[in-house]
Design a protein around this motif. Structure first.
Motif, mmCIF file in Angstrom:
data_model
loop_
_atom_site.group_PDB
_atom_site.id
_atom_site.type_symbol
_atom_site.label_atom_id
_atom_site.label_comp_id
_atom_site.label_asym_id
_atom_site.label_seq_id
_atom_site.Cartn_x
_atom_site.Cartn_y
_atom_site.Cartn_z
ATOM 1 N N UNK A 1 0.628 -0.997 0.062
ATOM 2 C CA UNK A 1 0.106 -0.520 0.054
ATOM 3 C C UNK A 1 0.714 0.805 0.445
ATOM 4 N N UNK A 2 1.973 1.305 0.425
ATOM 5 C CA UNK A 2 2.402 2.249 0.529
ATOM 6 C C UNK A 2 3.663 2.495 -1.318
ATOM 7 N N UNK A 3 3.752 3.785 -1.426
ATOM 8 C CA UNK A 3 3.232 4.317 -2.522
ATOM 9 C C UNK A 3 5.397 4.187 -2.901
ATOM 10 N N UNK A 4 5.513 4.566 -4.644
ATOM 11 C CA UNK A 4 6.802 3.765 -4.753
ATOM 12 C C UNK A 4 8.181 5.092 -3.855
ATOM 13 N N UNK A 5 7.792 5.834 -3.600
ATOM 14 C CA UNK A 5 8.927 6.858 -3.415
ATOM 15 C C UNK A 5 9.549 6.472 -1.896
ATOM 16 N N UNK B 1 -5.134 8.484 3.106
ATOM 17 C CA UNK B 1 -5.110 8.255 4.066
ATOM 18 C C UNK B 1 -7.246 8.652 4.084
ATOM 19 N N UNK B 2 -8.018 7.741 4.800
ATOM 20 C CA UNK B 2 -8.873 8.044 5.254
ATOM 21 C C UNK B 2 -9.642 8.483 6.286
ATOM 22 N N UNK B 3 -10.075 10.119 6.605
ATOM 23 C CA UNK B 3 -9.805 10.797 8.018
ATOM 24 C C UNK B 3 -11.347 10.431 8.205
ATOM 25 N N UNK C 1 -1.441 17.216 16.887
ATOM 26 C CA UNK C 1 -2.359 16.187 16.425
ATOM 27 C C UNK C 1 -2.559 15.672 14.445
ATOM 28 N N UNK C 2 -4.008 16.710 14.232
ATOM 29 C CA UNK C 2 -4.058 16.590 13.068
ATOM 30 C C UNK C 2 -2.605 17.013 11.848
ATOM 31 N N UNK C 3 -1.445 17.542 12.964
ATOM 32 C CA UNK C 3 -0.161 16.953 11.786
ATOM 33 C C UNK C 3 0.040 15.959 11.104
ATOM 34 N N UNK C 4 -0.706 15.420 12.184
ATOM 35 C CA UNK C 4 0.270 13.886 11.851
ATOM 36 C C UNK C 4 0.049 12.989 10.031
ATOM 37 N N UNK D 1 1.310 12.464 6.649
ATOM 38 C CA UNK D 1 1.564 11.095 5.763
ATOM 39 C C UNK D 1 1.241 11.049 4.521
ATOM 40 N N UNK D 2 1.201 12.476 3.853
ATOM 41 C CA UNK D 2 0.618 12.573 3.068
ATOM 42 C C UNK D 2 1.988 12.682 1.940
#
Length: 419
Positions: A185-189, A346-348, A331-334, A338-339
């Motif tokens: 599920x992780x990006x190719x980065x 992610x689904x918020x 907390x929302x900075x977390x 993740x972006x």
């Protein structure tokens, strides 16, 4: 210790977080009468919302001398991974000075040895504890990954791998292909990372505390949602005053995390340089199954842990004291951190923020000790490793109560603090 003191209990435990509850259970298993006091109830402090990572690999303190270069950024960036509230700086300065002194070669080596000693014993202690209460499924021993995105990070990661290997920490280097195979599920980065096979995660940290408390209650432990406001030593025990009465015990265990300093001073005359690392999490209930095990970002400095009720994003350290209101923007900075880490963001929906107080001492080691002719037991200051080290700490406390000398606890004694 006198056998003629009329006492209400054998051991009074102050603090119903993971440390206090695990200790209460171990003491009750020895047939002792135990009562636990906490104004917030069972597992409602830092134990409720920690990252859930069994962090046996973390044998190095989180700070190094680069903290001096980062101090201006810490003061100016409210969303940085290491944040110092500038209004708290005057009170925090003595603590930070002691921290810097502990980063010199000799004390730093003692810290690493002390962390390694507890962490190496932590996994097996947790296995014993969870097996004893019939809840081994609460711990997943799937390892964890520290991943990196930028090629310039690779030398630092390889240097960290070498340092960890030298300390006996099991660690493997994974290239980008291995990361993609294990975490599709992780990006190719992501370019690779360090995998720690001897780590794990708890599917619900609060449930761990609750299950331990349930097992303790079955053995007769009584929990009080009350605050212990004072205490004094008696010839053969301790008297504790709480908001509702007085309790006399043969022994008291102080395990109230970041709130332990005042009672420690009152009962032992020793002032401990205890402060709090305020930590935040963001819980995403719509994100079950996103990751198979805990993932930490090397550059972004936060962790994501899969849990029974979703994905928990956690991390950051904030020094602002015990009384400052939570800054939930951290907390929302977390989520913003993740972006770009996943193929799909992610689904918020239903996300909930949280803040808790990690109890920290400037040498990054806890206090695990028995003082005042055995009347006062101490188990606090585990910083961000309280969940990891709770089970082994409880076993050590139980052994101290049985009268064992335990020379291996020398690094965690109260006496290491002067004055």
């Amino acid at each position: 210790m006198s056998d003629h003191l009329a006492v209400d209990v054998d051991v009074a435990v102050v603090g119903a977080g993971i440390i206090g509850v695990a200790c209460a259970l171990q003491l009750a298993r020895q047939g002792l009468r135990v009562q636990v006091f906490d104004p917030d109830g069972i597992g409602q402090g830092a134990s409720f919302g920690n990252a859930g990572h069994l962090a046996t690999e973390q044998v190095f303190p989180i700070a190094d001398f680069s903290i001096l270069k980062r101090l201006p950024a810490m003061l100016l960036d409210p969303m940085g991974p290491l944040r110092l509230d500038w209004t708290y700086l005057p009170r925090a300065t003595p603590w930070f000075l002691r921290l810097l002194l502990n980063l010199r070669a000799a004390p730093f080596a003692r810290t690493v040895a002390g962390l390694r000693g507890l962490n190496e014993a932590s996994l097996s202690a947790w296995r014993r504890t969870l097996q004893a209460i019939g809840r081994p499924e609460l711990l997943r021993e799937d390892g964890s990954l520290l991943a990196y995105e930028h090629e310039q990070s690779r030398p630092a990661l390889q240097a960290l791998q070498a340092r960890m290997t030298a300390q006996g920490v099991p660690v493997d280097y994974w290239d980008a292909q291995a990361v993609r195979a294990a975490l599709p599920t992780l990006s190719d980065g992501l370019r690779g990372g360090l995998f720690f096979p001897a780590t794990g995660h708890f599917i619900d940290p609060y449930r761990v505390v609750a299950e331990l408390a349930h097992a303790a209650q079955a053995l007769g432990v009584v929990f009080h949602q009350r605050r212990v406001v004072d205490g004094h030593l008696l010839p053969g025990g301790v008297a504790l005053r709480f908001d509702g009465g007085v309790l006399r015990a043969r022994q008291v265990l102080l395990a109230c995390g970041a709130h332990s300093a005042a009672l420690t001073a009152r009962l032992t005359g020793r002032r401990v340089p205890l402060d709090t690392e305020r930590g935040y999490h963001l819980m995403l209930p719509r994100e079950q199954g996103r990751l198979p095990f805990a993932l930490t970002s090397f550059e972004r400095r936060f962790i994501m842990t899969p849990m029974q009720d979703g994905l928990r994003l956690a991390g950051t350290v904030e020094f602002a004291g015990l009384n400052k209101p939570a800054n939930m923007a951290r907390a929302w900075q977390l989520q913003r951190l993740s972006e770009g880490l996943f193929r799909d963001e992610l689904n918020l929906e239903g996300a909930s923020p949280w803040m808790g107080m990690r109890p920290s001492l400037p040498d990054s080691l806890p206090v695990i000790d028995q003082v005042e002719q055995g009347r006062v037991l101490l188990a606090f200051g585990h910083q961000h490793l309280g969940l990891t080290q709770a089970a082994i700490t409880a076993e050590y406390i139980a052994e101290l109560v049985r009268g064992q000398a335990l020379p291996e606890l020398a690094a965690y004694r109260l006496g290491r603090f002067a004055g």
